[in-house]
Design a protein around this motif. Structure first.
Motif, PDB file in Angstrom:
ATOM      1  N   TYR A 131      12.105   1.532   3.246  1.00 47.03           N
ATOM      2  CA  TYR A 131      11.538   1.796   4.573  1.00 47.03           C
ATOM      3  C   TYR A 131      10.822   3.137   4.570  1.00 47.03           C
ATOM      4  O   TYR A 131      10.969   3.930   3.647  1.00 47.03           O
ATOM      5  N   CYS A 132      10.094   3.361   5.644  1.00 55.10           N
ATOM      6  CA  CYS A 132       9.399   4.628   5.785  1.00 55.10           C
ATOM      7  C   CYS A 132       9.959   5.383   6.987  1.00 55.10           C
ATOM      8  O   CYS A 132       9.819   4.917   8.120  1.00 55.10           O
ATOM      9  N   PRO A 133      10.613   6.498   6.775  1.00 58.16           N
ATOM     10  CA  PRO A 133      11.167   7.255   7.909  1.00 58.16           C
ATOM     11  C   PRO A 133      10.072   7.824   8.807  1.00 58.16           C
ATOM     12  O   PRO A 133      10.341   8.202   9.943  1.00 58.16           O
TER      13      PRO A 133
ATOM     14  N   ILE B  89      -6.223   4.084   6.380  1.00 59.71           N
ATOM     15  CA  ILE B  89      -5.273   4.692   5.451  1.00 59.71           C
ATOM     16  C   ILE B  89      -4.199   5.465   6.215  1.00 59.71           C
ATOM     17  O   ILE B  89      -4.475   6.068   7.248  1.00 59.71           O
ATOM     18  N   CYS B  90      -2.998   5.402   5.716  1.00 59.69           N
ATOM     19  CA  CYS B  90      -1.884   6.113   6.352  1.00 59.69           C
ATOM     20  C   CYS B  90      -2.069   7.612   6.143  1.00 59.69           C
ATOM     21  O   CYS B  90      -2.181   8.079   5.018  1.00 59.69           O
ATOM     22  N   ASN B  91      -2.100   8.369   7.229  1.00 55.82           N
ATOM     23  CA  ASN B  91      -2.350   9.802   7.093  1.00 55.82           C
ATOM     24  C   ASN B  91      -1.121  10.579   6.630  1.00 55.82           C
ATOM     25  O   ASN B  91      -1.208  11.769   6.386  1.00 55.82           O
TER      26      ASN B  91
ATOM     27  N   LYS C 291       0.823  -1.222   0.000  1.00 46.70           N
ATOM     28  CA  LYS C 291       0.000   0.000   0.000  1.00 46.70           C
ATOM     29  C   LYS C 291       0.847   1.259   0.000  1.00 46.70           C
ATOM     30  O   LYS C 291       0.357   2.347  -0.277  1.00 46.70           O
ATOM     31  N   CYS C 292       2.104   1.135   0.367  1.00 42.66           N
ATOM     32  CA  CYS C 292       2.997   2.296   0.395  1.00 42.66           C
ATOM     33  C   CYS C 292       3.590   2.597  -0.978  1.00 42.66           C
ATOM     34  O   CYS C 292       4.190   3.663  -1.159  1.00 42.66           O
ATOM     35  N   GLU C 293       3.430   1.672  -1.908  1.00 43.65           N
ATOM     36  CA  GLU C 293       4.014   1.873  -3.235  1.00 43.65           C
ATOM     37  C   GLU C 293       3.561   3.193  -3.818  1.00 43.65           C
ATOM     38  O   GLU C 293       2.365   3.462  -3.913  1.00 43.65           O
ATOM     39  N   GLY C 294       4.506   4.025  -4.186  1.00 42.74           N
ATOM     40  CA  GLY C 294       4.163   5.304  -4.800  1.00 42.74           C
ATOM     41  C   GLY C 294       4.230   6.460  -3.817  1.00 42.74           C
ATOM     42  O   GLY C 294       4.132   7.615  -4.204  1.00 42.74           O
ATOM     43  N   CYS C 295       4.398   6.157  -2.555  1.00 41.29           N
ATOM     44  CA  CYS C 295       4.470   7.216  -1.547  1.00 41.29           C
ATOM     45  C   CYS C 295       5.854   7.864  -1.575  1.00 41.29           C
ATOM     46  O   CYS C 295       6.868   7.177  -1.598  1.00 41.29           O
ATOM     47  N   ASP C 296       5.866   9.182  -1.550  1.00 45.19           N
ATOM     48  CA  ASP C 296       7.132   9.905  -1.612  1.00 45.19           C
ATOM     49  C   ASP C 296       7.967   9.784  -0.346  1.00 45.19           C
ATOM     50  O   ASP C 296       9.136  10.114  -0.341  1.00 45.19           O
ATOM     51  N   ARG C 297       7.349   9.348   0.734  1.00 43.91           N
ATOM     52  CA  ARG C 297       8.099   9.249   1.978  1.00 43.91           C
ATOM     53  C   ARG C 297       8.957   7.988   2.059  1.00 43.91           C
ATOM     54  O   ARG C 297       9.863   7.912   2.889  1.00 43.91           O
ATOM     55  N   ALA C 298       8.622   7.014   1.242  1.00 41.53           N
ATOM     56  CA  ALA C 298       9.376   5.764   1.267  1.00 41.53           C
ATOM     57  C   ALA C 298      10.812   6.009   0.814  1.00 41.53           C
ATOM     58  O   ALA C 298      11.061   6.746  -0.127  1.00 41.53           O
TER      59      ALA C 298
HETATM   60  S1  SF4 Z   1       4.095   7.589   4.952  1.00 42.78           S
HETATM   61 FE1  SF4 Z   1       5.202   5.656   5.205  1.00 42.78          FE
HETATM   62  S2  SF4 Z   1       3.707   4.217   5.983  1.00 42.78           S
HETATM   63 FE2  SF4 Z   1       2.580   5.913   5.124  1.00 42.78          FE
HETATM   64  S3  SF4 Z   1       2.176   5.324   2.995  1.00 42.78           S
HETATM   65 FE3  SF4 Z   1       4.060   6.507   2.998  1.00 42.78          FE
HETATM   66  S4  SF4 Z   1       5.685   4.982   3.143  1.00 42.78           S
HETATM   67 FE4  SF4 Z   1       3.787   3.985   3.773  1.00 42.78          FE
END
Ligand code: SF4
Length: 94
Positions: free
Chosen positions: A47-49, A62-64, A32-39
């Motif tokens: 990983y996700c910081p 859903i991740c806020n 579900k994190c695929e595509g998230c800029d924070r990854a």
């Molecule tokens: S912030 Fe982190 S946990 Fe949330 S969707 Fe993005 S990568 Fe995943």
């Protein structure tokens, strides 16, 4: 994947238990994190910081902090996940 925060995991150390970062053991991101800029990729894993345990974060809904999707409540109170278009994101930065 964005490299904008490539240094976000600076100081992280691979240990037997996983990636150790600021006293936390980091778990890899989930689908579900695929595509998230924070990854952030660290060696061969991502990983996700923002969250040490992305899977747990998503188990509550859903991740806020996600940058690629947004939760919207429908009239019936149901939570709907809307993918954010990359172009929309780029436009916001202008
Ligand atoms: S912030 Fe982190 S946990 Fe949330 S969707 Fe993005 S990568 Fe995943």
């Amino acid at each position: 994947m964005s490299n904008g925060n490539a240094n976000a995991l600076q100081g992280a150390v691979k240990t037997e238990k996983g990636l150790s970062f600021k006293g936390f053991i980091m778990e890899p991101i989930i689908d579900k994190c695929e595509g998230c800029d924070r990854a952030v990729a660290f060696e061969d894993t991502t990983y996700c910081p923002s969250y040490a345990k992305p899977a747990r974060k998503w188990s509550y809904g859903i991740c806020n902090f996600a940058t690629h999707v947004k939760a919207e409540k429908t009239k019936t109170g149901e939570v709907k996940i809307n993918p954010l278009k990359a172009s929309k994101r780029a436009a916001r930065g202008r």
